[in-house]
Every structure is written in C-alpha cells, then in structure tokens.
Design an enzyme around this catalytic site. Sequence first.
Site, PDB file in Angstrom:
ATOM      1  N   ASP A  10       0.836  -1.202   0.000  1.00 58.14           N
ATOM      2  CA  ASP A  10       0.000   0.000   0.000  1.00 58.14           C
ATOM      3  C   ASP A  10       0.872   1.254   0.000  1.00 58.14           C
ATOM      4  OD1 ASP A  10       0.890   0.155   2.689  1.00 58.14           O
ATOM      5  OD2 ASP A  10      -0.862  -0.950   3.398  1.00 58.14           O
ATOM      6  N   SER A  11       0.400   2.319   0.632  1.00 56.53           N
ATOM      7  CA  SER A  11       1.133   3.589   0.584  1.00 56.53           C
ATOM      8  C   SER A  11       2.488   3.520   1.277  1.00 56.53           C
ATOM      9  CB  SER A  11       0.291   4.703   1.207  1.00 56.53           C
ATOM     10  OG  SER A  11      -0.035   4.399   2.553  1.00 56.53           O
ATOM     11  N   ILE A  12       2.622   2.646   2.263  1.00 57.69           N
ATOM     12  CA  ILE A  12       3.903   2.540   2.960  1.00 57.69           C
ATOM     13  C   ILE A  12       4.959   1.976   2.015  1.00 57.69           C
ATOM     14  CG2 ILE A  12       5.094   1.572   4.966  1.00 57.69           C
ATOM     15  CD1 ILE A  12       2.400   1.498   6.394  1.00 57.69           C
TER      16      ILE A  12
END
EC number: 3.1.1.-
Length: 242
Positions: A10-12
């Site tokens: 995801d965004s991480i």
Amino acid sequence: MRPEIVLFGDSITAQSFRSGGWGSALADAYSRKADVVVRGYGGYNTRWALFLLHHIFPLGSSSPPVATTIFFGANDAALKGRTSDRQHVPVEEYTDNVRKIVQHLKKCSPTMLIVLITPPPIDEAGRQSYAESIYGEKAMKEPERTNETTGVYAQHCVALAEELGLRCVNLWSKMQETNDWQKKYLSDGLHLTPEGNGVVFDEVSRVFREAWLSPEEMPFDFPHHSHIDGKNPSKAFEERCL
C-alpha cells in the site's frame, strides 16, 4: 538481465522510494545486482490488491521476480463505522486474501522468495493530531484505526507465514520494542519517518540475507570497472556476469 525484486503493498510501500525510504535503500544495496521494483498503491487493502495480481505478476512470465515482499494490512485494519470504513476488510478475509496472493506468486515461480510484512503499529494520538491538522473541527473524534486492532491483523499475518512456511517481518512488534516509537518511527501515526523506514530496511535486508538473497554474494550484471583492461576492454565483456 538482472534479477527483479518486487515490493508489493500500500502507501507505505508506495512511499518507500522517497528520500530516506526503505525501498530506495534496498535499491542501493542491490545496485547492479538486482532491480528493485516498487508496486505500491496508496489506500489499497488486500481485497483490491487481488485485482492487480495478473497485471503485476503475469502467469507464464519468462522472468518472474526472484523475491517479493507483501506489505498490506494497515488499511484492512481500518475500523468499520469510522472515516476509513471503506477500506476495512475483516481479518479472516485479510488472511485469506494474503494467502491467495502467495498462491498466485507460487504459480508464477515456485522458487520465488516471498516475505510477508505485518502492518506497523498505530499511534492513535498521532492519527488524531494529523486528522485535526487536515480537517480542523470536522475531524472525527474517534480513531479510524487502533493499535490493538492492527495488532490482531499482524498476528494473523505472522501465523499465516508460519502456516505457509514463509519468512515474515513482524513490524508491529519490532517497532514497539523501542521507547517513544510513536514519534520516532511514525510521521502521522501510521506512515513512516526516515527512522521507521530504516527499521523496515534493516528487517527486510536481514530476512533476505537469512534466505539466500545476499547482495554481497550476487554477481554484478556487467564487469566491475576494476576488471576492465584499459588497453583491451573487450576481454572483460566476452562473458556477461549474469
């Protein structure tokens, strides 16, 4: 052709190639040995990630990745009835979705090194402060994620790795071993500071080395400059290193 390492999450994961990011640090560590490819999708949960599998990891590829990290769960663990309700995935489904991702990767390559990464811990006060900085008085007073709930997802991730015989980075537990982890490792209660990225890099590097993917033991794709004879450079290129 260089081997490929894919970071799927995801965004991480999407942010991992920013300055000080764990992805960029991996790319540097494996420079001229393997290509580190980021496939990070901000806001995604495992339910949505399933739609990407055949596009990112096509079956029948002649050159599948040698290693893949699977780093989801932070959005799946969003609470129902709160501001991030749309991203919520029940923990049983989250576990099954990760299992499906692993099964697909194994079909792509039975020898692929697959590493599961748990979601990081949640600093609820940090999330609240971040929401207030964005929405002001309209910010929801109840947290949209809690550390306790995210920990349940992390536990299921670890258990699944054990069940499937995979390597796992328990980021949720590892980060909480450090005093003041909330401020040291998390920039907004969820996403990572440079120090937090450093923890991910250290742990993923350790797991890669414990498996068989140590950059020090991998050959260069082409000769090191010190092996090139200035008077007869073609000799060094008669055989590629890979």
